[in-house]
Design a protein around this motif. Sequence first.
Motif, mmCIF file in Angstrom:
data_model
loop_
_atom_site.group_PDB
_atom_site.id
_atom_site.type_symbol
_atom_site.label_atom_id
_atom_site.label_comp_id
_atom_site.label_asym_id
_atom_site.label_seq_id
_atom_site.Cartn_x
_atom_site.Cartn_y
_atom_site.Cartn_z
ATOM 1 N N ARG A 60 0.746 -1.145 -0.011
ATOM 2 C CA ARG A 60 0.092 -0.019 -0.084
ATOM 3 C C ARG A 60 0.925 1.288 0.024
ATOM 4 O O ARG A 60 1.723 1.304 0.951
ATOM 5 C CB ARG A 60 -0.859 0.144 1.224
ATOM 6 N N LEU A 61 0.768 2.243 -0.787
ATOM 7 C CA LEU A 61 1.366 3.336 -0.960
ATOM 8 C C LEU A 61 0.293 4.519 -0.598
ATOM 9 O O LEU A 61 0.726 5.259 0.236
ATOM 10 C CB LEU A 61 1.536 3.796 -2.426
ATOM 11 N N SER A 62 -0.844 4.572 -0.748
ATOM 12 C CA SER A 62 -1.932 5.660 -0.537
ATOM 13 C C SER A 62 -3.338 4.687 -0.629
ATOM 14 O O SER A 62 -3.291 3.977 -1.365
ATOM 15 C CB SER A 62 -1.716 6.634 -1.086
ATOM 16 N N VAL A 63 -4.334 5.430 0.325
ATOM 17 C CA VAL A 63 -5.846 4.981 0.283
ATOM 18 C C VAL A 63 -6.449 6.258 0.852
ATOM 19 O O VAL A 63 -6.124 6.849 1.623
ATOM 20 C CB VAL A 63 -5.837 3.519 1.044
ATOM 21 N N SER A 64 -7.684 6.188 -0.061
ATOM 22 C CA SER A 64 -8.448 7.457 0.293
ATOM 23 C C SER A 64 -9.933 6.832 0.014
ATOM 24 O O SER A 64 -10.427 6.965 -1.129
ATOM 25 C CB SER A 64 -8.264 8.655 -0.569
ATOM 26 N N GLY A 65 -10.509 6.379 1.001
ATOM 27 C CA GLY A 65 -12.030 6.199 0.757
ATOM 28 C C GLY A 65 -11.848 4.630 0.047
ATOM 29 O O GLY A 65 -11.387 3.558 0.252
ATOM 30 N N ASP A 66 -12.609 4.931 -0.910
ATOM 31 C CA ASP A 66 -12.753 3.721 -2.007
ATOM 32 C C ASP A 66 -11.600 3.535 -3.173
ATOM 33 O O ASP A 66 -12.023 2.810 -4.056
ATOM 34 C CB ASP A 66 -14.244 3.840 -2.529
ATOM 35 N N SER A 67 -10.744 4.185 -3.059
ATOM 36 C CA SER A 67 -9.613 4.157 -3.890
ATOM 37 C C SER A 67 -8.264 4.078 -3.473
ATOM 38 O O SER A 67 -7.907 4.641 -2.244
ATOM 39 C CB SER A 67 -9.866 5.186 -5.065
ATOM 40 N N GLY A 68 -7.219 3.755 -4.022
ATOM 41 C CA GLY A 68 -6.001 3.801 -3.513
ATOM 42 C C GLY A 68 -4.868 3.306 -4.443
ATOM 43 O O GLY A 68 -5.125 3.423 -5.867
ATOM 44 N N ARG A 69 -3.687 3.334 -4.003
ATOM 45 C CA ARG A 69 -2.508 2.862 -4.833
ATOM 46 C C ARG A 69 -1.511 1.958 -4.212
ATOM 47 O O ARG A 69 -1.385 2.219 -3.014
ATOM 48 C CB ARG A 69 -1.807 4.137 -5.299
ATOM 49 N N TRP A 70 -1.153 0.825 -4.982
ATOM 50 C CA TRP A 70 -0.153 0.025 -4.505
ATOM 51 C C TRP A 70 1.197 0.432 -5.440
ATOM 52 O O TRP A 70 1.254 0.608 -6.521
ATOM 53 C CB TRP A 70 -0.299 -1.378 -4.862
ATOM 54 N N THR A 71 2.239 0.188 -4.484
ATOM 55 C CA THR A 71 3.607 0.475 -5.371
ATOM 56 C C THR A 71 4.278 -1.075 -5.190
ATOM 57 O O THR A 71 4.139 -1.741 -4.210
ATOM 58 C CB THR A 71 4.336 1.444 -4.573
ATOM 59 N N GLY A 72 5.112 -1.069 -6.387
ATOM 60 C CA GLY A 72 5.653 -2.636 -6.524
ATOM 61 C C GLY A 72 7.240 -2.371 -7.066
ATOM 62 O O GLY A 72 7.759 -1.553 -6.618
ATOM 63 N N PRO A 73 7.896 -3.330 -7.367
ATOM 64 C CA PRO A 73 9.274 -3.512 -7.819
ATOM 65 C C PRO A 73 9.609 -2.214 -8.721
ATOM 66 O O PRO A 73 8.736 -1.801 -9.419
ATOM 67 C CB PRO A 73 9.376 -4.610 -8.477
ATOM 68 N N ARG A 74 10.960 -1.917 -8.797
ATOM 69 C CA ARG A 74 11.438 -1.035 -9.513
ATOM 70 C C ARG A 74 11.580 -1.234 -10.809
ATOM 71 O O ARG A 74 11.797 -2.579 -11.281
ATOM 72 C CB ARG A 74 13.051 -0.815 -9.053
ATOM 73 N N TYR A 75 11.458 -0.294 -11.893
ATOM 74 C CA TYR A 75 11.773 -0.581 -13.275
ATOM 75 C C TYR A 75 13.022 0.559 -13.514
ATOM 76 O O TYR A 75 12.734 1.487 -13.118
ATOM 77 C CB TYR A 75 10.444 -0.418 -14.143
ATOM 78 N N GLU A 76 13.517 0.005 -14.694
ATOM 79 C CA GLU A 76 14.688 0.944 -14.968
ATOM 80 C C GLU A 76 14.925 0.913 -16.500
ATOM 81 O O GLU A 76 14.488 -0.070 -17.294
ATOM 82 C CB GLU A 76 16.028 0.618 -14.361
ATOM 83 N N GLU A 77 15.579 1.827 -17.076
ATOM 84 C CA GLU A 77 15.832 2.004 -18.674
ATOM 85 C C GLU A 77 17.319 0.977 -18.628
ATOM 86 O O GLU A 77 18.278 1.280 -18.113
ATOM 87 C CB GLU A 77 16.268 3.254 -18.734
ATOM 88 N N PRO A 78 17.164 0.071 -19.529
ATOM 89 C CA PRO A 78 18.602 -0.640 -19.833
ATOM 90 C C PRO A 78 19.830 -0.034 -20.084
ATOM 91 O O PRO A 78 19.665 1.004 -21.074
ATOM 92 C CB PRO A 78 17.862 -1.606 -20.804
ATOM 93 N N GLY A 79 20.966 -0.007 -19.406
ATOM 94 C CA GLY A 79 21.854 0.749 -19.677
ATOM 95 C C GLY A 79 21.926 2.018 -18.822
ATOM 96 O O GLY A 79 22.904 2.633 -18.912
ATOM 97 N N ASN A 80 20.991 2.412 -18.434
ATOM 98 C CA ASN A 80 20.838 3.922 -17.768
ATOM 99 C C ASN A 80 19.971 3.567 -16.407
ATOM 100 O O ASN A 80 18.774 3.918 -16.408
ATOM 101 C CB ASN A 80 20.069 4.849 -18.593
ATOM 102 N N PRO A 81 20.316 2.816 -15.348
ATOM 103 C CA PRO A 81 19.520 2.627 -14.234
ATOM 104 C C PRO A 81 19.292 3.608 -13.200
ATOM 105 O O PRO A 81 18.238 3.520 -12.643
ATOM 106 C CB PRO A 81 20.350 1.804 -13.263
ATOM 107 N N ALA A 82 19.620 4.916 -13.619
ATOM 108 C CA ALA A 82 19.172 6.114 -12.833
ATOM 109 C C ALA A 82 18.072 6.319 -13.394
ATOM 110 O O ALA A 82 17.431 7.181 -12.579
ATOM 111 C CB ALA A 82 20.122 7.175 -12.910
ATOM 112 N N ASN A 83 17.483 6.302 -14.540
ATOM 113 C CA ASN A 83 16.436 6.471 -14.974
ATOM 114 C C ASN A 83 15.370 5.422 -14.668
ATOM 115 O O ASN A 83 15.215 4.586 -15.541
ATOM 116 C CB ASN A 83 16.353 6.952 -16.667
ATOM 117 N N GLY A 84 14.464 5.501 -13.790
ATOM 118 C CA GLY A 84 13.415 4.360 -13.540
ATOM 119 C C GLY A 84 12.899 5.195 -12.179
ATOM 120 O O GLY A 84 13.077 5.880 -11.602
#
Length: 297
Positions: A60-84
Amino acid sequence: MRRRLLLVALFTGLAALVAWGQVAGAQSVERVRIADAARQQHGLPAGLVIELTSPAEYNRLSVSGDSGRWTGPRYEEPGNPANGANSLLDWTVTFDERQGDTEAVALANVVHTNWVRDQRGGLSVPHVVGQISVGTILGYFVLLTPGGNDARFEGVIAFPLDVNLHAVVHFEAPEPASDAFVVKGSIVPSTWNRGQVLLALTGARLQGNLPPKIVEARPYERGRLVKGKVVDRFLDSVLGAQVSLERRSGGRWAKVAGTRTNQRGRYSVRAKGRGTYRVTVRMAGFTAMSREIRAGR
Protein backbone atom coordinates in the motif's frame (compact mmCIF):
# COMPACT_ATOMS: atom_id res chain seq x y z
CA MET A 1 -20.66 -24.69 -13.56
CA ARG A 2 -21.19 -21.45 -11.62
CA ARG A 3 -18.82 -22.52 -8.87
CA ARG A 4 -15.61 -22.93 -10.80
CA LEU A 5 -12.84 -20.95 -9.22
CA LEU A 6 -11.90 -19.51 -12.59
CA LEU A 7 -13.89 -19.64 -15.79
CA VAL A 8 -11.01 -18.21 -17.78
CA ALA A 9 -8.86 -21.08 -18.99
CA LEU A 10 -5.56 -19.22 -19.36
CA PHE A 11 -4.28 -15.72 -18.63
CA THR A 12 -1.54 -14.65 -20.99
CA GLY A 13 1.65 -14.08 -19.05
CA LEU A 14 0.38 -15.59 -15.79
CA ALA A 15 2.40 -18.79 -16.09
CA ALA A 16 5.60 -16.78 -16.22
CA LEU A 17 4.56 -14.82 -13.15
CA VAL A 18 4.02 -18.04 -11.22
CA ALA A 19 7.61 -18.96 -12.02
CA TRP A 20 8.73 -15.62 -10.55
CA GLY A 21 6.87 -16.35 -7.28
CA GLN A 22 4.26 -13.63 -7.60
CA VAL A 23 1.22 -15.71 -6.64
CA ALA A 24 2.19 -16.84 -3.13
CA GLY A 25 0.92 -14.44 -0.49
CA ALA A 26 -0.13 -10.83 -0.61
CA GLN A 27 1.33 -7.67 0.87
CA SER A 28 -1.82 -5.55 1.25
CA VAL A 29 -5.51 -6.23 1.77
CA GLU A 30 -7.97 -3.38 1.21
CA ARG A 31 -11.52 -3.45 2.56
CA VAL A 32 -14.28 -1.26 1.14
CA ARG A 33 -17.79 -1.26 2.59
CA ILE A 34 -20.79 -1.13 0.31
CA ALA A 35 -22.02 2.43 -0.05
CA ASP A 36 -24.81 3.03 2.48
CA ALA A 37 -27.26 4.38 -0.07
CA ALA A 38 -26.92 1.30 -2.29
CA ARG A 39 -26.88 -1.09 0.67
CA GLN A 40 -30.06 0.34 2.19
CA GLN A 41 -31.81 0.55 -1.17
CA HIS A 42 -31.20 -3.14 -1.78
CA GLY A 43 -31.61 -4.36 1.79
CA LEU A 44 -28.10 -5.71 2.31
CA PRO A 45 -26.36 -6.31 5.66
CA ALA A 46 -24.12 -3.57 7.01
CA GLY A 47 -21.13 -5.91 7.43
CA LEU A 48 -20.60 -6.69 3.75
CA VAL A 49 -17.13 -5.72 2.49
CA ILE A 50 -15.34 -5.88 -0.85
CA GLU A 51 -11.79 -7.11 -0.22
CA LEU A 52 -8.89 -6.55 -2.59
CA THR A 53 -5.62 -8.45 -2.26
CA SER A 54 -2.52 -6.96 -3.85
CA PRO A 55 -0.04 -8.98 -5.90
CA ALA A 56 2.76 -10.34 -3.71
CA GLU A 57 5.41 -7.72 -4.47
CA TYR A 58 3.10 -4.72 -4.07
CA ASN A 59 2.48 -2.71 -0.90
CA ARG A 60 0.00 0.00 0.00
CA LEU A 61 1.29 3.44 -0.99
CA SER A 62 -1.89 5.41 -0.32
CA VAL A 63 -5.61 4.94 0.25
CA SER A 64 -8.52 7.37 0.30
CA GLY A 65 -12.00 5.99 0.85
CA ASP A 66 -12.85 3.65 -2.00
CA SER A 67 -9.61 4.09 -3.99
CA GLY A 68 -5.90 3.74 -3.49
CA ARG A 69 -2.48 2.98 -4.95
CA TRP A 70 -0.08 0.05 -4.54
CA THR A 71 3.64 0.32 -5.25
CA GLY A 72 5.76 -2.55 -6.54
CA PRO A 73 9.21 -3.46 -7.84
CA ARG A 74 11.54 -0.96 -9.47
CA TYR A 75 11.78 -0.57 -13.24
CA GLU A 76 14.74 0.96 -15.07
CA GLU A 77 15.95 1.94 -18.51
CA PRO A 78 18.43 -0.68 -19.78
CA GLY A 79 21.96 0.71 -19.61
CA ASN A 80 20.74 3.73 -17.61
CA PRO A 81 19.59 2.50 -14.16
CA ALA A 82 19.26 6.04 -12.85
CA ASN A 83 16.27 6.52 -15.13
CA GLY A 84 13.57 4.52 -13.37
CA ALA A 85 11.04 4.37 -10.55
CA ASN A 86 8.71 1.95 -8.79
CA SER A 87 5.90 0.18 -10.65
CA LEU A 88 2.37 1.22 -9.64
CA LEU A 89 -1.14 -0.22 -9.46
CA ASP A 90 -4.18 1.99 -8.86
CA TRP A 91 -7.48 0.56 -7.61
CA THR A 92 -11.04 1.83 -7.18
CA VAL A 93 -14.24 0.16 -5.91
CA THR A 94 -17.66 1.49 -6.96
CA PHE A 95 -21.26 0.23 -6.85
CA ASP A 96 -23.26 0.37 -10.05
CA GLU A 97 -27.07 0.41 -9.90
CA ARG A 98 -28.36 -0.37 -13.38
CA GLN A 99 -30.14 -3.05 -15.34
CA GLY A 100 -27.99 -5.38 -17.38
CA ASP A 101 -25.77 -8.42 -17.04
CA THR A 102 -22.26 -8.43 -15.62
CA GLU A 103 -20.61 -8.12 -19.03
CA ALA A 104 -22.57 -4.97 -19.86
CA VAL A 105 -21.79 -3.47 -16.43
CA ALA A 106 -18.07 -4.22 -16.71
CA LEU A 107 -17.84 -2.69 -20.18
CA ALA A 108 -19.82 0.36 -19.06
CA ASN A 109 -17.21 1.04 -16.38
CA VAL A 110 -14.16 0.98 -18.66
CA VAL A 111 -12.30 4.30 -18.40
CA HIS A 112 -10.06 4.08 -21.47
CA THR A 113 -12.68 3.27 -24.08
CA ASN A 114 -10.18 3.87 -26.91
CA TRP A 115 -7.77 1.19 -25.67
CA VAL A 116 -7.57 -2.27 -27.24
CA ARG A 117 -9.24 -5.21 -25.49
CA ASP A 118 -6.55 -7.67 -24.51
CA GLN A 119 -8.66 -10.26 -22.68
CA ARG A 120 -12.22 -10.63 -21.44
CA GLY A 121 -14.47 -13.31 -19.99
CA GLY A 122 -16.19 -14.80 -16.97
CA LEU A 123 -14.41 -14.85 -13.63
CA SER A 124 -15.72 -16.34 -10.38
CA VAL A 125 -15.32 -14.09 -7.33
CA PRO A 126 -14.77 -15.89 -3.99
CA HIS A 127 -17.44 -15.32 -1.34
CA VAL A 128 -16.12 -15.76 2.20
CA VAL A 129 -17.39 -15.29 5.74
CA GLY A 130 -14.42 -14.73 8.02
CA GLN A 131 -11.88 -17.29 6.83
CA ILE A 132 -14.50 -19.73 5.52
CA SER A 133 -15.28 -20.03 1.82
CA VAL A 134 -19.06 -20.27 1.31
CA GLY A 135 -19.14 -20.17 -2.49
CA THR A 136 -18.45 -17.99 -5.50
CA ILE A 137 -20.26 -15.28 -7.46
CA LEU A 138 -19.89 -15.22 -11.22
CA GLY A 139 -18.52 -11.92 -12.49
CA TYR A 140 -17.15 -10.63 -15.78
CA PHE A 141 -13.78 -8.99 -16.43
CA VAL A 142 -12.19 -7.04 -19.24
CA LEU A 143 -8.50 -6.20 -19.71
CA LEU A 144 -7.35 -3.38 -21.99
CA THR A 145 -4.10 -1.76 -23.18
CA PRO A 146 -3.16 0.99 -25.65
CA GLY A 147 -0.98 -1.52 -27.53
CA GLY A 148 2.28 -0.95 -29.33
CA ASN A 149 5.19 0.06 -27.11
CA ASP A 150 2.79 1.33 -24.43
CA ALA A 151 2.95 -0.92 -21.34
CA ARG A 152 -0.07 0.44 -19.45
CA PHE A 153 -3.03 -1.80 -18.65
CA GLU A 154 -6.56 -1.33 -17.34
CA GLY A 155 -8.65 -4.08 -15.76
CA VAL A 156 -12.32 -4.03 -14.68
CA ILE A 157 -14.39 -6.73 -13.00
CA ALA A 158 -18.10 -6.48 -12.19
CA PHE A 159 -20.08 -8.97 -10.10
CA PRO A 160 -23.66 -8.86 -8.76
CA LEU A 161 -24.66 -8.22 -5.15
CA ASP A 162 -28.41 -8.00 -5.79
CA VAL A 163 -30.82 -7.46 -8.65
CA ASN A 164 -29.57 -4.38 -10.56
CA LEU A 165 -26.68 -3.81 -8.14
CA HIS A 166 -23.09 -4.68 -9.04
CA ALA A 167 -19.77 -4.23 -7.32
CA VAL A 168 -17.23 -2.86 -9.80
CA VAL A 169 -13.50 -3.11 -9.13
CA HIS A 170 -11.17 -1.12 -11.38
CA PHE A 171 -7.40 -1.50 -11.65
CA GLU A 172 -4.88 0.44 -13.69
CA ALA A 173 -1.13 -0.06 -14.08
CA PRO A 174 0.19 3.41 -15.07
CA GLU A 175 3.89 2.69 -14.40
CA PRO A 176 6.04 1.55 -16.10
CA ALA A 177 4.33 3.21 -19.02
CA SER A 178 6.61 1.98 -21.79
CA ASP A 179 8.43 -1.14 -22.95
CA ALA A 180 11.56 1.01 -23.17
CA PHE A 181 12.19 -0.09 -19.56
CA VAL A 182 12.61 -3.42 -17.76
CA VAL A 183 11.12 -4.55 -14.43
CA LYS A 184 13.37 -6.31 -11.90
CA GLY A 185 16.27 -6.18 -14.34
CA SER A 186 14.82 -8.28 -17.15
CA ILE A 187 11.01 -8.39 -17.39
CA VAL A 188 9.24 -6.61 -20.25
CA PRO A 189 6.90 -3.99 -18.69
CA SER A 190 3.85 -4.86 -20.78
CA THR A 191 4.17 -8.51 -19.73
CA TRP A 192 4.65 -7.47 -16.11
CA ASN A 193 1.72 -5.04 -16.02
CA ARG A 194 -0.61 -7.48 -17.76
CA GLY A 195 0.16 -10.20 -15.23
CA GLN A 196 -0.10 -7.93 -12.19
CA VAL A 197 -3.49 -6.52 -13.22
CA LEU A 198 -4.77 -10.06 -13.80
CA LEU A 199 -3.50 -11.13 -10.39
CA ALA A 200 -5.19 -8.10 -8.82
CA LEU A 201 -8.48 -8.98 -10.55
CA THR A 202 -8.37 -12.51 -9.14
CA GLY A 203 -7.67 -11.06 -5.66
CA ALA A 204 -11.11 -9.43 -5.37
CA ARG A 205 -13.65 -11.15 -3.11
CA LEU A 206 -16.87 -10.55 -1.17
CA GLN A 207 -16.57 -10.79 2.61
CA GLY A 208 -19.65 -11.39 4.79
CA ASN A 209 -23.05 -13.07 4.75
CA LEU A 210 -25.65 -12.03 2.23
CA PRO A 211 -29.29 -12.16 3.48
CA PRO A 212 -30.83 -15.63 3.84
CA LYS A 213 -33.02 -16.41 0.85
CA ILE A 214 -33.84 -20.14 0.78
CA VAL A 215 -34.42 -22.29 3.87
CA GLU A 216 -34.43 -26.04 3.34
CA ALA A 217 -36.28 -28.08 5.98
CA ARG A 218 -36.81 -31.86 6.04
CA PRO A 219 -37.79 -34.37 8.74
CA TYR A 220 -35.26 -37.05 9.75
CA GLU A 221 -35.20 -40.00 12.13
CA ARG A 222 -38.93 -40.65 11.65
CA GLY A 223 -39.73 -37.01 12.26
CA ARG A 224 -37.78 -36.57 15.50
CA LEU A 225 -35.31 -34.13 13.90
CA VAL A 226 -35.67 -31.32 11.38
CA LYS A 227 -32.55 -30.62 9.34
CA GLY A 228 -31.71 -28.37 6.45
CA LYS A 229 -29.49 -25.74 4.91
CA VAL A 230 -29.77 -21.95 4.57
CA VAL A 231 -28.45 -20.19 1.46
CA ASP A 232 -28.50 -16.72 -0.06
CA ARG A 233 -29.69 -15.67 -3.53
CA PHE A 234 -26.48 -17.07 -5.09
CA LEU A 235 -26.99 -20.41 -3.27
CA ASP A 236 -23.98 -19.67 -1.04
CA SER A 237 -24.19 -20.84 2.57
CA VAL A 238 -25.35 -18.43 5.29
CA LEU A 239 -23.27 -18.95 8.44
CA GLY A 240 -24.19 -18.28 12.06
CA ALA A 241 -27.80 -17.32 11.33
CA GLN A 242 -30.41 -17.73 14.07
CA VAL A 243 -32.71 -20.70 13.36
CA SER A 244 -36.13 -21.18 15.01
CA LEU A 245 -38.24 -24.31 14.67
CA GLU A 246 -41.90 -23.25 14.94
CA ARG A 247 -44.98 -25.44 15.36
CA ARG A 248 -48.42 -24.36 14.22
CA SER A 249 -50.93 -24.15 17.04
CA GLY A 250 -54.35 -23.05 15.86
CA GLY A 251 -53.89 -19.86 13.92
CA ARG A 252 -50.43 -19.00 15.26
CA TRP A 253 -46.87 -20.31 15.26
CA ALA A 254 -44.96 -21.09 18.47
CA LYS A 255 -41.20 -21.57 18.71
CA VAL A 256 -40.29 -25.00 20.09
CA ALA A 257 -36.52 -25.15 19.44
CA GLY A 258 -33.66 -23.01 18.22
CA THR A 259 -30.04 -23.15 17.03
CA ARG A 260 -27.69 -21.47 14.56
CA THR A 261 -26.40 -22.50 11.18
CA ASN A 262 -22.94 -24.06 11.24
CA GLN A 263 -19.87 -23.43 9.08
CA ARG A 264 -21.58 -25.09 6.12
CA GLY A 265 -24.89 -23.25 6.55
CA ARG A 266 -26.59 -26.35 7.95
CA TYR A 267 -28.68 -26.84 11.09
CA SER A 268 -30.42 -29.59 13.07
CA VAL A 269 -33.23 -29.12 15.63
CA ARG A 270 -35.47 -31.54 17.52
CA ALA A 271 -39.22 -31.51 16.95
CA LYS A 272 -41.64 -31.85 19.87
CA GLY A 273 -44.82 -33.75 19.17
CA ARG A 274 -46.45 -34.61 15.88
CA GLY A 275 -47.61 -31.55 13.96
CA THR A 276 -47.02 -28.98 11.26
CA TYR A 277 -43.69 -27.16 11.46
CA ARG A 278 -41.72 -24.48 9.68
CA VAL A 279 -38.21 -23.09 10.12
CA THR A 280 -37.67 -19.35 10.40
CA VAL A 281 -34.17 -17.93 9.92
CA ARG A 282 -33.15 -14.47 11.10
CA MET A 283 -29.90 -12.63 10.48
CA ALA A 284 -29.04 -8.94 10.86
CA GLY A 285 -32.68 -7.89 10.55
CA PHE A 286 -33.45 -10.22 7.61
CA THR A 287 -35.92 -13.11 7.78
CA ALA A 288 -36.55 -16.15 5.59
CA MET A 289 -38.86 -19.12 6.12
CA SER A 290 -39.05 -22.70 4.93
CA ARG A 291 -42.07 -24.46 3.51
CA GLU A 292 -44.37 -26.17 6.02
CA ILE A 293 -43.56 -29.79 6.85
CA ARG A 294 -44.98 -32.58 8.98
CA ALA A 295 -42.63 -33.73 11.74
CA GLY A 296 -42.52 -34.89 15.36
CA ARG A 297 -43.72 -38.11 17.00
